[in-house]
Design a protein around this motif. Structure first.
Motif, PDB file in Angstrom:
ATOM      1  N   GLU A  70     -16.156   5.252  -5.971  1.00  0.00           N
ATOM      2  CA  GLU A  70     -16.901   6.496  -5.806  1.00  0.00           C
ATOM      3  C   GLU A  70     -17.122   6.800  -4.327  1.00  0.00           C
ATOM      4  OE1 GLU A  70     -20.386   8.345  -8.472  1.00  0.00           O
ATOM      5  OE2 GLU A  70     -21.064   6.674  -7.221  1.00  0.00           O
ATOM      6  N   ALA A 118     -17.242  19.207  -3.286  1.00  0.00           N
ATOM      7  CA  ALA A 118     -17.740  19.128  -4.665  1.00  0.00           C
ATOM      8  C   ALA A 118     -16.772  19.800  -5.631  1.00  0.00           C
ATOM      9  CB  ALA A 118     -19.122  19.780  -4.757  1.00  0.00           C
ATOM     10  N   ILE A 155     -17.600  18.124  -9.307  1.00  0.00           N
ATOM     11  CA  ILE A 155     -19.002  17.812  -9.553  1.00  0.00           C
ATOM     12  C   ILE A 155     -19.878  18.863  -8.885  1.00  0.00           C
ATOM     13  CG2 ILE A 155     -18.582  15.330  -9.739  1.00  0.00           C
ATOM     14  CD1 ILE A 155     -19.644  14.987  -6.918  1.00  0.00           C
ATOM     15  N   ASN A 156     -21.164  18.835  -9.256  1.00  0.00           N
ATOM     16  CA  ASN A 156     -22.129  19.762  -8.682  1.00  0.00           C
ATOM     17  C   ASN A 156     -22.394  19.432  -7.221  1.00  0.00           C
ATOM     18  OD1 ASN A 156     -25.209  20.365  -8.074  1.00  0.00           O
ATOM     19  ND2 ASN A 156     -24.518  21.833  -9.617  1.00  0.00           N
ATOM     20  N   THR A 184     -25.328  17.183  -6.728  1.00  0.00           N
ATOM     21  CA  THR A 184     -24.999  15.802  -7.102  1.00  0.00           C
ATOM     22  C   THR A 184     -24.271  15.104  -5.963  1.00  0.00           C
ATOM     23  OG1 THR A 184     -24.835  16.408  -9.440  1.00  0.00           O
ATOM     24  CG2 THR A 184     -23.750  14.356  -8.767  1.00  0.00           C
ATOM     25  N   LEU A 185     -23.311  15.811  -5.368  1.00  0.00           N
ATOM     26  CA  LEU A 185     -22.566  15.246  -4.244  1.00  0.00           C
ATOM     27  C   LEU A 185     -23.505  14.928  -3.089  1.00  0.00           C
ATOM     28  CD1 LEU A 185     -19.979  14.478  -2.749  1.00  0.00           C
ATOM     29  CD2 LEU A 185     -19.703  16.884  -2.123  1.00  0.00           C
ATOM     30  N   LYS A 242     -25.415  11.807  -3.754  1.00  0.00           N
ATOM     31  CA  LYS A 242     -24.555  10.625  -3.654  1.00  0.00           C
ATOM     32  C   LYS A 242     -24.257  10.285  -2.199  1.00  0.00           C
ATOM     33  CE  LYS A 242     -23.568   9.589  -8.018  1.00  0.00           C
ATOM     34  NZ  LYS A 242     -23.738   8.229  -8.590  1.00  0.00           N
TER      35      LYS A 242
END
Length: 300
Positions: free
Chosen positions: A261, A280, A285-286, A289-290, A293
């Motif tokens: 990841e 993203a 992905i959103n 969210t990125l 992370k």
């Protein structure tokens, strides 16, 4: 000085990079830049996709005293009250349908305008991509052509070492070195996507190897560009499983998921020049969210 996602911490970037380049064409570019006055200068910087155009821009900026950089056309409508008019540098990457009025306003001075393209402006004009007004303006520009990396073998190893330094500083990990066979492999490779491809190759090898001395196998593996992601992961994970086979409670699943990841996020962010929205979208992905992370892995 920021270089997209990666950051090199040398105080005098132009002089540092000047030591990296060994090929006559790049040495000539550096000499030409040093001689310029940076008063209403117009540059046309071009070369194949993946050549070091962004690096040359940063070299140009490095010879100025804290320039105010404006991207055209994105920044034209921004409030410029804090900008020193004579310190402005225009950077234009999308040349299609550009209004050249900002170049000819008699009330405004600028340090320089840098136009960046994969093709010569002659070809752009013939193909109807740029207007006649822009073509006329570019006829008076200082042309800087970056040859493809395959024609500059002298630059490959110094650039590779430079990129490894960038990567190690960005990841805050010890620098990795190239073995003799790795250097030979880099010199033999065609680099159809030029320095961009070289950097991606080194970043991948840096992330996927534990040892400090990279070999040709680390760089190119036992697979080619058509090798599937599944096969690639099976090859790497197979080696990892052998190492963990005799260790109880190794938490291998979480280790692998986090490392894969993190590597994906680094490559996606690097690919998009730090643009989280684009990264993203590539990852599917959103954006929030990125962002979470990236913070979790201390990448921002």
């Amino acid at each position: 000085m920021k270089l997209g996602v990666l950051e090199i911490k040398h105080s005098n970037f132009p002089l540092y990079l000047a030591k990296v380049y060994k090929s006559p064409p790049m040495r000539q570019i550096l000499e030409d830049i040093k001689k310029l006055s940076f008063e209403n200068e117009i540059f046309f910087l071009y070369g194949e996709k993946g050549t070091e155009k962004d690096y040359v821009v940063k070299i140009i900026l490095g010879y100025m005293n804290q320039p105010d950089v404006m991207a055209i056309p994105e920044d034209l409508n921004k409030k410029m009250s804090s900008f020193k008019q004579k310190n402005i540098v225009y950077i234009v990457k999308n040349l299609e349908n550009i209004d050249t009025a900002f170049l000819f306003n008699p009330e405004k001075c600028f340090k320089c305008a840098i136009f960046i393209s994969d093709c010569d402006y002659e070809q752009l004009y013939k193909n109807g991509i740029i207007t006649f007004e822009l073509y006329e303006a570019l006829l008076n520009s200082k042309k800087l052509y970056i040859p493809p990396l395959r024609e500059r073998k002298q630059d490959i190893i110094p650039l590779a070492n430079f990129f490894l330094q960038e990567i190690s500083e960005f990841l805050k990990l010890p620098k990795k070195e190239l073995s003799k066979d790795a250097q030979d492999a880099l010199l033999d490779y065609s680099w159809t996507e030029n320095a961009y491809q070289l950097k991606q190759c080194l970043a991948k090898a840096f992330l996927l190897t534990r040892h400090q001395r990279l070999t040709s196998k680390d760089l190119f593996g036992e697979y080619n560009d058509q090798f599937s992601i599944r096969n690639f992961l099976e090859l790497k994970l197979g080696n990892l499983l052998k190492e963990f086979a005799n260790i109880g409670n190794s938490n291998l699943y979480e280790t692998v998921i986090q490392e894969v990841e993190k590597a994906l996020f680094i490559l996606a962010i690097n690919e998009t020049g730090g643009n989280q929205v684009k990264a993203a979208k590539i990852l599917g992905i959103n954006r929030n969210t990125l962002n979470k992370k990236l913070k979790y892995y201390s990448l921002i």
